[in-house]
Design a protein around this motif. Structure first.
Motif, PDB file in Angstrom:
ATOM      1  N   THR A   1      -9.866  -0.786   1.233  1.00 45.42           N
ATOM      2  CA  THR A   1      -9.478  -1.001   2.567  1.00 45.42           C
ATOM      3  C   THR A   1     -10.652  -0.828   3.603  1.00 45.42           C
ATOM      4  O   THR A   1     -10.283  -1.540   4.600  1.00 45.42           O
ATOM      5  CB  THR A   1      -8.395   0.421   2.794  1.00 45.42           C
ATOM      6  OG1 THR A   1      -7.403   0.330   1.729  1.00 45.42           O
ATOM      7  CG2 THR A   1      -7.943   0.367   4.112  1.00 45.42           C
ATOM      8  N   PHE A   2     -11.465  -0.094   3.478  1.00 49.52           N
ATOM      9  CA  PHE A   2     -12.446   0.291   4.430  1.00 49.52           C
ATOM     10  C   PHE A   2     -13.855  -0.225   4.073  1.00 49.52           C
ATOM     11  O   PHE A   2     -14.905   0.042   5.080  1.00 49.52           O
ATOM     12  CB  PHE A   2     -12.595   1.801   4.769  1.00 49.52           C
ATOM     13  CG  PHE A   2     -11.255   2.328   5.422  1.00 49.52           C
ATOM     14  CD1 PHE A   2     -10.744   2.168   6.549  1.00 49.52           C
ATOM     15  CD2 PHE A   2     -10.556   3.090   4.474  1.00 49.52           C
ATOM     16  CE1 PHE A   2      -9.515   2.508   6.911  1.00 49.52           C
ATOM     17  CE2 PHE A   2      -9.380   3.749   4.816  1.00 49.52           C
ATOM     18  CZ  PHE A   2      -8.671   3.425   6.081  1.00 49.52           C
ATOM     19  N   GLY A   3     -14.141  -0.557   3.029  1.00 51.32           N
ATOM     20  CA  GLY A   3     -15.519  -1.039   2.489  1.00 51.32           C
ATOM     21  C   GLY A   3     -16.575  -0.034   2.045  1.00 51.32           C
ATOM     22  O   GLY A   3     -17.631  -0.182   2.109  1.00 51.32           O
TER      23      GLY A   3
ATOM     24  N   ARG B   1       0.732  -1.274  -0.176  1.00 52.18           N
ATOM     25  CA  ARG B   1      -0.091   0.140   0.103  1.00 52.18           C
ATOM     26  C   ARG B   1       0.825   1.241  -0.112  1.00 52.18           C
ATOM     27  O   ARG B   1       1.778   1.279   0.644  1.00 52.18           O
ATOM     28  CB  ARG B   1      -0.844   0.091   1.274  1.00 52.18           C
ATOM     29  CG  ARG B   1      -1.996  -1.269   1.184  1.00 52.18           C
ATOM     30  CD  ARG B   1      -2.872  -0.933   2.419  1.00 52.18           C
ATOM     31  NE  ARG B   1      -4.115  -1.422   2.352  1.00 52.18           N
ATOM     32  CZ  ARG B   1      -4.630  -2.274   3.426  1.00 52.18           C
ATOM     33  NH1 ARG B   1      -3.858  -2.507   4.417  1.00 52.18           N
ATOM     34  NH2 ARG B   1      -5.894  -2.742   3.213  1.00 52.18           N
ATOM     35  N   GLN B   2       0.319   2.279  -0.557  1.00 45.32           N
ATOM     36  CA  GLN B   2       0.967   3.562  -0.731  1.00 45.32           C
ATOM     37  C   GLN B   2       0.657   4.518   0.354  1.00 45.32           C
ATOM     38  O   GLN B   2       0.947   5.701   0.236  1.00 45.32           O
ATOM     39  CB  GLN B   2       1.038   4.171  -2.151  1.00 45.32           C
ATOM     40  CG  GLN B   2       1.566   3.190  -3.100  1.00 45.32           C
ATOM     41  CD  GLN B   2       3.083   2.990  -3.174  1.00 45.32           C
ATOM     42  OE1 GLN B   2       3.683   3.823  -2.802  1.00 45.32           O
ATOM     43  NE2 GLN B   2       3.410   1.630  -3.230  1.00 45.32           N
ATOM     44  N   PHE B   3       0.048   4.236   1.209  1.00 42.17           N
ATOM     45  CA  PHE B   3      -0.801   5.023   2.581  1.00 42.17           C
ATOM     46  C   PHE B   3      -0.676   4.304   3.714  1.00 42.17           C
ATOM     47  O   PHE B   3      -0.835   2.962   3.714  1.00 42.17           O
ATOM     48  CB  PHE B   3      -1.959   5.599   1.982  1.00 42.17           C
ATOM     49  CG  PHE B   3      -3.213   4.424   1.890  1.00 42.17           C
ATOM     50  CD1 PHE B   3      -4.050   4.139   2.904  1.00 42.17           C
ATOM     51  CD2 PHE B   3      -3.228   3.586   0.774  1.00 42.17           C
ATOM     52  CE1 PHE B   3      -4.954   3.243   2.820  1.00 42.17           C
ATOM     53  CE2 PHE B   3      -4.382   2.846   0.565  1.00 42.17           C
ATOM     54  CZ  PHE B   3      -4.987   2.613   1.558  1.00 42.17           C
ATOM     55  N   ASP B   4      -0.779   4.946   4.748  1.00 42.18           N
ATOM     56  CA  ASP B   4      -0.880   4.233   6.122  1.00 42.18           C
ATOM     57  C   ASP B   4      -2.495   4.322   6.230  1.00 42.18           C
ATOM     58  O   ASP B   4      -3.136   5.183   6.810  1.00 42.18           O
ATOM     59  CB  ASP B   4      -0.139   5.155   7.049  1.00 42.18           C
ATOM     60  CG  ASP B   4      -0.416   4.439   8.455  1.00 42.18           C
ATOM     61  OD1 ASP B   4      -1.233   3.636   8.820  1.00 42.18           O
ATOM     62  OD2 ASP B   4       0.560   4.752   9.457  1.00 42.18           O
ATOM     63  N   PRO B   5      -3.397   3.142   6.660  1.00 46.22           N
ATOM     64  CA  PRO B   5      -4.532   2.974   6.733  1.00 46.22           C
ATOM     65  C   PRO B   5      -4.879   3.446   8.057  1.00 46.22           C
ATOM     66  O   PRO B   5      -5.862   4.386   8.348  1.00 46.22           O
ATOM     67  CB  PRO B   5      -4.814   1.343   6.840  1.00 46.22           C
ATOM     68  CG  PRO B   5      -3.765   0.847   6.061  1.00 46.22           C
ATOM     69  CD  PRO B   5      -2.437   1.621   6.324  1.00 46.22           C
ATOM     70  N   SER B   6      -4.250   3.565   9.226  1.00 42.56           N
ATOM     71  CA  SER B   6      -4.437   4.253  10.463  1.00 42.56           C
ATOM     72  C   SER B   6      -4.288   5.824  10.372  1.00 42.56           C
ATOM     73  O   SER B   6      -5.352   6.364  10.721  1.00 42.56           O
ATOM     74  CB  SER B   6      -3.368   3.729  11.581  1.00 42.56           C
ATOM     75  OG  SER B   6      -2.146   4.126  11.179  1.00 42.56           O
ATOM     76  N   VAL B   7      -3.479   6.581   9.577  1.00 39.39           N
ATOM     77  CA  VAL B   7      -3.603   7.925   9.336  1.00 39.39           C
ATOM     78  C   VAL B   7      -4.638   8.283   8.656  1.00 39.39           C
ATOM     79  O   VAL B   7      -5.641   9.275   8.823  1.00 39.39           O
ATOM     80  CB  VAL B   7      -2.235   8.188   8.486  1.00 39.39           C
ATOM     81  CG1 VAL B   7      -2.185   9.666   8.203  1.00 39.39           C
ATOM     82  CG2 VAL B   7      -0.936   8.223   9.291  1.00 39.39           C
ATOM     83  N   ALA B   8      -5.178   7.395   7.658  1.00 34.61           N
ATOM     84  CA  ALA B   8      -6.338   7.637   6.710  1.00 34.61           C
ATOM     85  C   ALA B   8      -7.746   7.487   7.530  1.00 34.61           C
ATOM     86  O   ALA B   8      -8.528   8.346   7.556  1.00 34.61           O
ATOM     87  CB  ALA B   8      -6.479   6.825   5.336  1.00 34.61           C
ATOM     88  N   LEU B   9      -7.649   6.779   8.334  1.00 36.38           N
ATOM     89  CA  LEU B   9      -8.873   6.556   9.193  1.00 36.38           C
ATOM     90  C   LEU B   9      -8.917   7.583  10.273  1.00 36.38           C
ATOM     91  O   LEU B   9     -10.037   8.378  10.480  1.00 36.38           O
ATOM     92  CB  LEU B   9      -8.601   5.185  10.013  1.00 36.38           C
ATOM     93  CG  LEU B   9      -9.652   4.841  11.062  1.00 36.38           C
ATOM     94  CD1 LEU B   9     -11.045   4.399  10.189  1.00 36.38           C
ATOM     95  CD2 LEU B   9      -9.509   3.406  11.862  1.00 36.38           C
TER      96      LEU B   9
ATOM     97  N   GLY C   1     -10.773  13.562  -0.518  1.00 37.82           N
ATOM     98  CA  GLY C   1     -10.071  14.725  -0.385  1.00 37.82           C
ATOM     99  C   GLY C   1      -9.259  14.824   0.835  1.00 37.82           C
ATOM    100  O   GLY C   1      -7.931  15.086   1.084  1.00 37.82           O
ATOM    101  N   ALA C   2      -9.834  14.426   2.065  1.00 39.24           N
ATOM    102  CA  ALA C   2      -9.293  14.656   3.207  1.00 39.24           C
ATOM    103  C   ALA C   2      -8.167  13.315   3.464  1.00 39.24           C
ATOM    104  O   ALA C   2      -7.269  13.766   4.116  1.00 39.24           O
ATOM    105  CB  ALA C   2     -10.295  14.442   4.471  1.00 39.24           C
ATOM    106  N   THR C   3      -8.387  12.256   2.910  1.00 41.57           N
ATOM    107  CA  THR C   3      -7.478  11.244   3.056  1.00 41.57           C
ATOM    108  C   THR C   3      -6.563  11.032   2.054  1.00 41.57           C
ATOM    109  O   THR C   3      -5.420  10.671   2.299  1.00 41.57           O
ATOM    110  CB  THR C   3      -8.512   9.736   3.471  1.00 41.57           C
ATOM    111  OG1 THR C   3      -8.885   9.613   2.081  1.00 41.57           O
ATOM    112  CG2 THR C   3      -9.257   9.689   4.421  1.00 41.57           C
ATOM    113  N   GLY C   4      -6.835  11.725   0.726  1.00 42.38           N
ATOM    114  CA  GLY C   4      -5.812  11.516  -0.513  1.00 42.38           C
ATOM    115  C   GLY C   4      -5.940  10.214  -0.939  1.00 42.38           C
ATOM    116  O   GLY C   4      -5.142   9.808  -1.772  1.00 42.38           O
TER     117      GLY C   4
END
Length: 197
Positions: free
Chosen positions: A49-51, A7-15, A37-40
């Motif tokens: 990732t989140f459904g 993955r190119q992102f951290d799921p916990s950061v996006a969450l 927009g907020a999570t990128g």
């Protein structure tokens, strides 16, 4: 996403980014585009990732609950008495009136007001959040009764339920921009319950 590709992102950061957005705006006022927009994230990454928005929101409620409850337990451990912890919690609610960007309230209680009982998954997450808050306050009451700072002999869980309900009301008054003295008076009345038989 191809198998084995990192993955190119951290799921916990996006969450956490999504949680902040839902907390500020609520569920209905937050669009999928706002979340992207907020999570990128791309639409496909969010769904993989989140459904989707609804499942992401349910995960945000859990994340918020865990964050708030961990902070509450830490503050309780550091408080000089059970009563001091409760008074500090109420003062923090009052302080939200002057928070930068305005008061956001509590994501769990905001969600209860927005959804009611119309969504079983969200209702379960809200109930779990309220139960967790009540558990901390019940322990604070038990400690207060033991250290003498709380004179009421009432069952700690009943007093804790009253405190949680009262704080929900205080947060609503704060969000409605009620007069600070009026909200302080309501807070003082809440505290009286700690000294009554």
């Amino acid at each position: 996403m191809p198998a084995g590709r990192p993955r190119q992102f951290d799921p916990s950061v996006a969450l956490n980014q999504a949680m902040e957005l839902f907390w500020a705006r609520g569920y209905e006022a937050t669009s999928l585009q706002d979340l992207l927009g907020a999570t990128g994230l791309s639409r496909s990454s969010l769904y993989q990732t989140f459904g989707g928005k609804h499942d992401l929101f349910a995960q945000c409620l859990e994340t918020y609950r865990d964050m708030v409850v961990a902070n509450m337990w830490q503050r309780l451990e550091q408080a000089p008495s059970g009563r001091a912890f409760i008074e500090d919690s109420l003062r923090r609610t009052l302080a939200e009136q002057t928070a930068p960007g305005g008061p956001r309230g509590c994501l769990v209680l905001n969600t209860a007001n927005e959804f009611g009982h119309r969504d079983p998954l969200v209702t379960e997450r809200v109930r779990a959040g309220v139960d967790s808050f009540r558990d901390v306050f019940a322990e604070a009451v038990r400690r207060g009764q033991a250290d003498g700072s709380i004179r009421s002999p009432r069952d700690p869980r009943r007093l804790a339920a009253y405190i949680v309900a009262g704080m929900g009301g205080l947060r609503t008054l704060v969000k409605a921009d009620e007069n600070r003295d009026y909200v302080q008076d309501a807070c003082d009345v809440l505290l009286l319950a700690l000294d009554r038989d």
